[in-house]
Write a protein that holds these residues in place. Structure first.
Motif, PDB file in Angstrom:
ATOM      1  N   TYR A   1     -56.552  66.906 -56.630  1.00 54.12           N
ATOM      2  CA  TYR A   1     -55.505  65.933 -56.968  1.00 54.12           C
ATOM      3  C   TYR A   1     -54.806  65.437 -55.693  1.00 54.12           C
ATOM      4  N   ASN A   2     -54.432  66.359 -54.831  1.00 50.43           N
ATOM      5  CA  ASN A   2     -53.751  65.971 -53.591  1.00 50.43           C
ATOM      6  C   ASN A   2     -54.656  65.159 -52.675  1.00 50.43           C
ATOM      7  N   LYS A   3     -55.937  65.491 -52.637  1.00 51.01           N
ATOM      8  CA  LYS A   3     -56.887  64.728 -51.817  1.00 51.01           C
ATOM      9  C   LYS A   3     -57.094  63.332 -52.402  1.00 51.01           C
ATOM     10  N   MET A   4     -57.042  63.216 -53.735  1.00 47.97           N
ATOM     11  CA  MET A   4     -57.169  61.897 -54.368  1.00 47.97           C
ATOM     12  C   MET A   4     -55.995  61.006 -53.972  1.00 47.97           C
ATOM     13  N   ILE A   5     -54.806  61.559 -53.980  1.00 49.98           N
ATOM     14  CA  ILE A   5     -53.631  60.796 -53.558  1.00 49.98           C
ATOM     15  C   ILE A   5     -53.852  60.277 -52.141  1.00 49.98           C
ATOM     16  N   GLN A   6     -54.271  61.155 -51.275  1.00 43.14           N
ATOM     17  CA  GLN A   6     -54.502  60.791 -49.871  1.00 43.14           C
ATOM     18  C   GLN A   6     -55.571  59.695 -49.753  1.00 43.14           C
ATOM     19  N   THR A   7     -56.659  59.839 -50.490  1.00 44.35           N
ATOM     20  CA  THR A   7     -57.759  58.872 -50.415  1.00 44.35           C
ATOM     21  C   THR A   7     -57.323  57.494 -50.904  1.00 44.35           C
ATOM     22  N   TYR A   8     -56.721  57.435 -52.079  1.00 44.67           N
ATOM     23  CA  TYR A   8     -56.309  56.133 -52.622  1.00 44.67           C
ATOM     24  C   TYR A   8     -55.262  55.471 -51.733  1.00 44.67           C
ATOM     25  N   ARG A   9     -54.322  56.235 -51.236  1.00 38.43           N
ATOM     26  CA  ARG A   9     -53.307  55.652 -50.345  1.00 38.43           C
ATOM     27  C   ARG A   9     -53.931  55.135 -49.056  1.00 38.43           C
ATOM     28  N   SER A  10     -54.954  55.820 -48.555  1.00 40.00           N
ATOM     29  CA  SER A  10     -55.582  55.380 -47.308  1.00 40.00           C
ATOM     30  C   SER A  10     -56.285  54.025 -47.486  1.00 40.00           C
ATOM     31  N   TYR A  11     -56.618  53.679 -48.731  1.00 39.70           N
ATOM     32  CA  TYR A  11     -57.210  52.366 -49.023  1.00 39.70           C
ATOM     33  C   TYR A  11     -56.172  51.405 -49.621  1.00 39.70           C
ATOM     34  N   ARG A  12     -54.911  51.718 -49.408  1.00 36.97           N
ATOM     35  CA  ARG A  12     -53.777  50.843 -49.741  1.00 36.97           C
ATOM     36  C   ARG A  12     -53.606  50.576 -51.243  1.00 36.97           C
ATOM     37  N   TYR A  13     -53.742  51.619 -52.039  1.00 34.81           N
ATOM     38  CA  TYR A  13     -53.434  51.513 -53.462  1.00 34.81           C
ATOM     39  C   TYR A  13     -52.098  52.207 -53.721  1.00 34.81           C
ATOM     40  N   ASP A  14     -51.349  51.662 -54.675  1.00 37.72           N
ATOM     41  CA  ASP A  14     -50.079  52.252 -55.099  1.00 37.72           C
ATOM     42  C   ASP A  14     -50.361  53.152 -56.295  1.00 37.72           C
ATOM     43  N   LEU A  15     -50.022  54.407 -56.165  1.00 39.73           N
ATOM     44  CA  LEU A  15     -50.295  55.362 -57.231  1.00 39.73           C
ATOM     45  C   LEU A  15     -49.107  55.490 -58.177  1.00 39.73           C
ATOM     46  N   ILE A  16     -49.410  55.461 -59.455  1.00 38.43           N
ATOM     47  CA  ILE A  16     -48.404  55.672 -60.493  1.00 38.43           C
ATOM     48  C   ILE A  16     -48.812  56.940 -61.229  1.00 38.43           C
ATOM     49  N   GLU A  17     -47.980  57.962 -61.143  1.00 41.56           N
ATOM     50  CA  GLU A  17     -48.289  59.211 -61.823  1.00 41.56           C
ATOM     51  C   GLU A  17     -47.964  59.089 -63.306  1.00 41.56           C
ATOM     52  N   VAL A  18     -48.953  59.403 -64.126  1.00 37.87           N
ATOM     53  CA  VAL A  18     -48.784  59.356 -65.574  1.00 37.87           C
ATOM     54  C   VAL A  18     -48.172  60.689 -66.002  1.00 37.87           C
ATOM     55  N   PRO A  19     -47.054  60.655 -66.720  1.00 44.75           N
ATOM     56  CA  PRO A  19     -46.381  61.906 -67.088  1.00 44.75           C
ATOM     57  C   PRO A  19     -47.212  62.789 -68.021  1.00 44.75           C
ATOM     58  N   ARG A  20     -46.898  64.066 -68.007  1.00 45.61           N
ATOM     59  CA  ARG A  20     -47.536  65.048 -68.892  1.00 45.61           C
ATOM     60  C   ARG A  20     -46.843  64.985 -70.258  1.00 45.61           C
ATOM     61  N   ILE A  21     -47.273  64.022 -71.052  1.00 46.88           N
ATOM     62  CA  ILE A  21     -46.701  63.788 -72.381  1.00 46.88           C
ATOM     63  C   ILE A  21     -47.857  63.543 -73.352  1.00 46.88           C
ATOM     64  N   PRO A  22     -47.615  63.526 -74.656  1.00 50.47           N
ATOM     65  CA  PRO A  22     -48.705  63.286 -75.611  1.00 50.47           C
ATOM     66  C   PRO A  22     -49.445  61.985 -75.314  1.00 50.47           C
ATOM     67  N   VAL A  23     -50.714  61.939 -75.722  1.00 51.70           N
ATOM     68  CA  VAL A  23     -51.612  60.850 -75.342  1.00 51.70           C
ATOM     69  C   VAL A  23     -51.102  59.476 -75.763  1.00 51.70           C
ATOM     70  N   LYS A  24     -50.548  59.342 -76.939  1.00 47.38           N
ATOM     71  CA  LYS A  24     -50.057  58.025 -77.374  1.00 47.38           C
ATOM     72  C   LYS A  24     -48.934  57.554 -76.457  1.00 47.38           C
ATOM     73  N   GLU A  25     -48.079  58.482 -76.049  1.00 50.89           N
ATOM     74  CA  GLU A  25     -46.998  58.133 -75.116  1.00 50.89           C
ATOM     75  C   GLU A  25     -47.539  57.831 -73.727  1.00 50.89           C
ATOM     76  N   ARG A  26     -48.593  58.526 -73.335  1.00 48.52           N
ATOM     77  CA  ARG A  26     -49.230  58.221 -72.052  1.00 48.52           C
ATOM     78  C   ARG A  26     -49.786  56.801 -72.068  1.00 48.52           C
TER      79      ARG A  26
END
Length: 188
Positions: A152-177
């Motif tokens: 997970y932490n390496k994914m954050i690093q990889t996507y940011r290195s290619y200039r993407y803005d990451l939005i963390e999806v909360p740990r909530i039920p699927v319909k709310e996600r």
């Protein structure tokens, strides 16, 4: 190589193993959105069926190359089939193959780097954090909990290195996600 136009309706939903991506994407599909499935599980099953070596525990470089190629094919097919009114959700992207390469110390050739720079998804990427309550391992997903967190932490690093803005999806039920993802898209 020429830069392709940004495909601002191509949204990536990513995260490490066992975070609920498949369930979230199925919810979005049921709501009428186009969903491009992930390819890693299919790749692993195909390699296991033929006793192939393009697997993480065997030929890591070949595994990463096939993963990258499959995601790139999905991206190019989506461009071909794209309607400007469509929102398309991708279960992972070719950047996940580059993340895998970084995790495993597999060299990335210049062509892959160039493709990652020139073929662009929407700049907002939805990432699902590790969630111990729903995490499980199976025949294709063999990472333990600590490896999942590291991934997970390496994914954050990889996507940011290619200039993407990451939005963390909360740990909530699927319909709310799903609501969270759609509200985030429509608020921009």
């Amino acid at each position: 190589m020429k830069r392709t136009k940004d495909h601002y309706s191509f949204y990536v939903i990513t995260g490490g193993p066992g975070t609920g991506k498949t369930t979230l994407l199925e919810e979005l599909r049921q709501r009428g959105f186009k969903v491009v499935p992930e390819t890693v599980h299919q790749l692993i099953k195909a390699q296991q069926a033929i006793d192939g070596d393009a697997l993480s525990g065997k030929n890591r470089k070949r595994y990463m190359e096939l993963m990258f190629q499959a995601y790139m094919e999905h991206f190019e097919k989506a461009i071909k089939d794209h309607n400007d009114k469509d929102v398309v959700f991708f279960d992972h992207s070719f950047l996940d193959a580059l993340c895998y390469a970084a995790l495993e110390g597999v060299p990335i050739d210049q062509e892959m780097k160039t493709l990652a720079e020139t073929h662009r998804y929407h700049p907002q990427v939805f990432i699902l954090p590790p969630w111990k309550d729903i995490y499980h391992r199976d025949a294709q997903c063999t990472q333990d909990w600590n490896e999942a967190v590291f991934t997970y932490n390496k994914m954050i690093q990889t996507y940011r290195s290619y200039r993407y803005d990451l939005i963390e999806v909360p740990r909530i039920p699927v319909k709310e996600r799903a609501d969270f993802v759609l509200e985030s898209i429509h608020s921009k």
